[in-house]
Write a protein that holds these residues in place. Structure first.
Motif, short mmCIF file in Angstrom:
data_model
loop_
_atom_site.label_atom_id
_atom_site.label_comp_id
_atom_site.label_asym_id
_atom_site.label_seq_id
_atom_site.Cartn_x
_atom_site.Cartn_y
_atom_site.Cartn_z
N ARG A 122 105.93 38.11 83.58
CA ARG A 122 104.90 37.60 84.88
C ARG A 122 104.81 36.41 83.51
N HIS A 148 102.29 33.55 77.87
CA HIS A 148 101.43 34.56 76.94
C HIS A 148 102.56 35.56 76.13
N PRO A 149 101.99 37.00 74.99
CA PRO A 149 102.98 36.92 73.98
C PRO A 149 103.94 38.22 75.18
N ARG A 189 105.56 40.76 74.34
CA ARG A 189 104.98 41.74 74.09
C ARG A 189 104.38 42.80 75.47
N TRP A 190 103.68 41.41 75.82
CA TRP A 190 102.89 42.12 76.48
C TRP A 190 103.80 42.82 78.26
N ASN A 191 104.34 41.25 78.41
CA ASN A 191 105.15 41.61 79.60
C ASN A 191 106.49 42.89 79.16
N SER A 204 105.59 45.41 77.78
CA SER A 204 105.24 46.67 77.07
C SER A 204 104.26 47.23 79.05
#
Lengths: 505, 303
Positions: free
Chosen positions: B246, B269-270, B272-274, B276
């Motif tokens: 996103r 946004h970081p 890693r959020w995408n 994970s």
């Protein structure tokens, strides 16, 4: 060489009544017993209606229906002269108050300070302009002795033409044409002198000295000698008080708080002079609107407190802040007077005005910044304008502190713990309960968890404080179908509800 | 008709005064609006084979020189966005409008690098937070979070936060702030009260903003995208729904120079959020007992 400036305020009671409000109608000051007041002073508009001093109030009211009659208050005059002396201290280190029948006012020693203000004519012009801002008009007398300056000033206040005597040699010539009445001697003496065919000071000074002293007393001769500079004329030392208090009587009742701006501006000008004399600033100003004690409601005063982030003395800036503050004030009763007190003076750091226009890249000017903060604060109040501080606490809702602007200066800043996890840019002070369907939290659709859990269990040291409860939570970063990235948590205790706590804006 | 013939037919070029005026446009001037127009760089290299010719004295609407603003610009911190903004960043002393509806799509992260630069230069920032009487979207309660601000490089001690009660107070506070010289940046959530009134108020702010050097961001709901605005730069923010990740889709509604059709996708946004998102299934959530409860203790011990 010592040079004295006499500031003579003719018809001081009238000026005091007129300075609280722009007054165009007929205005008169009354004196005497309450049942039969007599007019003692009246303004031009009243004079045009046929009113004259010594007229009965009832007769005057018959001549002018709209006449505003204000009883004379000698203690207010004394306070006003004292306030004016405080104000004048910015121009001279030697200020003395004089009261007389023709005029009351001040004498200032200006020989020592006129160079600072760019010469005596510039100084006089400045004093006259600032007196005008205070709501006074004055006649000036300028001479090497305070007595002569006062004589010239009162003569001018009485409508006579007189010439200044800026040098000692011109003193006799300047005083000679003045009438004897300027000396304000008792009626017997003046009558005797008139009967002798003496009308002016010049004729009086031509008399033989010892014969004059024998006939009229040594103190009369002493008075003349002091005015002529033949004997020293020490003036009572005026000491500046440590706190400022000034009061203005309003001639008409004021119901709208915005109408207080006009008298308040006069008070602020006076305060500015006082603060300049002290070379200080004011950090907290207390205005008090006084109400009629005979009114139905037992409200006698409405305080209006103006708290500043930094000491200030500029009347214009203070007036702007007050105007914003007054928009939030409503008077419960009509006001009949306004006073201003400043109890504590603060050291004032005047900023040097820049010779060059400020460049676009110049870093923020501290004063300018504070002015903005104060303007916002004065209008919206401390609960709406604030600063935020990070506090060293693991509980997210306690890691933020709302700091009012006024107390921000000088308070130590606490550094926040460096946090390994990402924190949201916007946080809800009170977490919002999220609806859940089969253990799944929802907010704008079903939430997908992106990161976590991050367990926060902290606050045991505040055990028993209902406002700072211990928290037991698992925090997650979640995103919904609309793309909002949220910071949510789940309670560790039953019933393990989900809460929304922040937005990753 | 080739360039030489056209040049021969065209009389001496008129002296141009007005910026952006295109007198004597070639017959295919509508090609300016066509999406497949040649870029200025192409034109300089190859020269007008798409029916587009360079005439002396004629200004083309997609000329980068036209889009260059007199205002100095601050880099946004996102190279992809800088490339599309005239001047290469947020313009100083100009009104910039950001339109979005849902908080939490990364809108402040978009501004954070520029705000951090202002804070580091010692300039102050004013935040006019959403009105208390505004629409109920939880933002009237939300506060900027100082630890996160500090992490983004924005010193909260040089910011003033204003929480207006009603729309009138919000507009007043923005106006007062813009009157202050040496303001670094202003972020204002502006309530909407009808297109006409908004335009007048925004125009006022725009004129005030031009007197100083601040970065001025007006945040408004995205339903205002269709209404006229005096802002020089209008960006509509949304969340782009890619297959894996996103991103924040920045649609430039208005800018100096030629319009941009496609939104710019930015990673705010970081990452890693995408990554994970898929792996961290919802099933993991109830198993929170698997998390070692002494994690915080360990973190403290590490400090």
């Amino acid at each position: 060489m010592a040079l004295w400036l006499a500031v003579c305020l003719p018809a001081l009671p009238l000026q005091l009544a007129a300075r609280a409000a722009p007054c165009t109608g007929p205005l008169a000051i009354t004196e005497g017993p309450r049942e039969r007041p007599l007019i003692s002073f009246c303004n031009d508009s009243a004079r045009a209606a046929g009113i004259a001093p010594m007229m009965k109030l009832a007769a005057a009211q018959a001549l002018a229906r709209t006449l505003t009659a204000v009883p004379r208050q000698p203690d207010h005059e004394r306070d006003a002269l004292h306030e004016l002396a405080c104000w004048a201290y910015q121009f001279s280190a030697q200020v003395a108050v004089r009261t007389g029948t023709v005029a009351s006012g001040l004498v200032l020693e200006t020989g020592g300070s006129e160079r600072l203000f760019g010469g005596h004519s510039l100084l006089h012009r400045r004093i006259r302009r600032e007196l005008g801002n205070l709501g006074y008009r004055a006649a000036f007398g300028h001479a090497p002795t305070p007595g002569a300056a006062w004589l010239i000033g009162t003569a001018r206040a009485g409508g006579l033409s007189a010439s200044d005597a800026p040098a000692g040699g011109q003193l006799q010539a300047a005083l000679s044409p003045l009438p004897l009445a300027m000396l304000e001697w008792d009626a017997d003496t003046t009558g005797t002198l008139h009967a002798l065919g003496l009308a002016t000071l010049g004729q009086l000074l031509a008399l033989p000295r010892d014969a004059f002293a024998r006939r009229f007393g040594a103190q009369r001769l002493d008075h003349l000698d002091r005015a002529l500079g033949l004997r020293p004329d020490p003036q009572p030392a005026f000491s500046l008080p440590a706190r400022f208090a000034a009061h203005i009587e309003l001639p008409a009742d004021v119901t709208q708080s915005a109408q207080l701006m006009f008298p308040a501006h006069r008070l602020l000008r006076s305060l500015e002079g006082f603060l300049r004399g002290h070379d200080a600033g004011a950090a907290e100003l207390v205005f008090t609107a006084h109400h009629d004690p005979r009114a139905v409601q037992p409200v006698t005063a409405t305080p209006i407190v103006l708290v500043l982030a930094a000491p200030e003395r500029n009347a214009g800036r203070l007036a702007k802040l007050l105007a914003e503050r007054l928009t939030r004030i409503s008077l419960p009763e009509p006001a009949i007077g306004l006073s201003l007190t400043v109890d504590r003076l603060a050291p004032f750091q005047a900023l040097n005005a820049s010779l060059l226009p400020p460049s676009q890249d110049s870093v923020r000017d501290g004063l300018d910044w504070l002015q903005l903060a104060e303007t916002l604060h004065a209008r919206l109040g401390s609960e709406r304008v604030f600063q935020l501080q990070a506090v060293d606490d693991h509980r997210p809702e306690h890691a933020i502190r709302i700091v009012p602007l006024a107390t921000e200066r000088g308070s130590p800043r606490t550094a926040a713990l460096p946090c390994a996890q990402q924190r949201p840019l916007m946080i809800l002070p009170a977490p919002q309960l999220l609806p859940q369907h089969d253990e799944h939290p929802g907010y704008g659709g079903r939430l997908a968890l992106l990161a976590g859990p991050e367990r926060i269990e902290a606050g045991w040291w505040d055990l028993g404080d209902p406002h700072r409860p211990t928290v037991h939570r698992d925090y997650f970063v979640a995103r919904n179908e609309r793309g909002q990235t949220l910071w949510i948590y789940r309670e560790l205790k039953q019933p393990r509800r989900w809460f929304l706590h922040g937005f990753f804006c | 008709m080739n360039a030489q013939q056209l040049a021969a037919l065209t009389p001496a070029p008129l002296p141009l005064r007005g910026r952006g005026a295109i007198p004597r446009a070639p017959a295919d001037a509508y090609a300016l609006a066509a999406p497949d127009r040649p870029s200025p760089a192409q034109r300089e290299r190859g020269g007008g084979e798409g029916g587009f010719v360079c005439l002396p004295g004629v200004w083309h609407a997609d000329d980068p020189a036209l889009a260059a603003t007199a205002a100095e610009c601050a880099p946004t911190g996102f190279a992809g966005l800088d490339a599309e903004l005239p001047g290469g960043g947020w313009p100083h002393g100009q009104l910039v409008e950001l339109l979005y509806d849902d908080p939490g799509i990364g809108e402040l992260s978009l501004l954070a690098p520029a705000l951090a630069a202002q804070a580091q230069a010692g300039r102050a920032c004013v935040w006019i937070l959403p009105c208390e009487s505004g629409p109920d979207n939880l933002l009237q309660q939300a506060l900027p979070y100082p630890p996160a601000l500090a992490e983004a490089g924005i010193d909260p001690s040089c910011s003033i936060f204003v929480r207006p009660a009603v729309a009138r107070e919000a507009w007043w506070a923005v106006e007062q702030s813009l009157r202050a010289a040496h303001l670094g940046a202003l972020i204002g959530w502006l309530p909407s009260s009808g297109a006409q009134a908004d335009f007048r108020a925004l125009r006022r702010l725009h004129l005030l903003a031009q007197r100083h050097h601040a970065l001025v961001f007006a945040i408004r709901p995205s339903r205002c995208a269709g209404t006229p605005s005096p802002a020089v730069l209008r960006l509509q923010l949304a969340c782009s729904s890619g297959p894996q990740s996103r991103l924040l889709a920045v649609k430039i509604l208005k800018r100096r120079g030629r319009p941009l059709i496609d939104p710019v996708a930015l990673q705010v946004h970081p990452d890693r959020w995408n990554r994970s998102a898929a792996s961290l299934a919802m099933a993991a959530a109830p198993a929170s007992s698997a998390v070692r409860p002494w994690r915080l203790t360990a973190a403290l011990a590490g400090c």
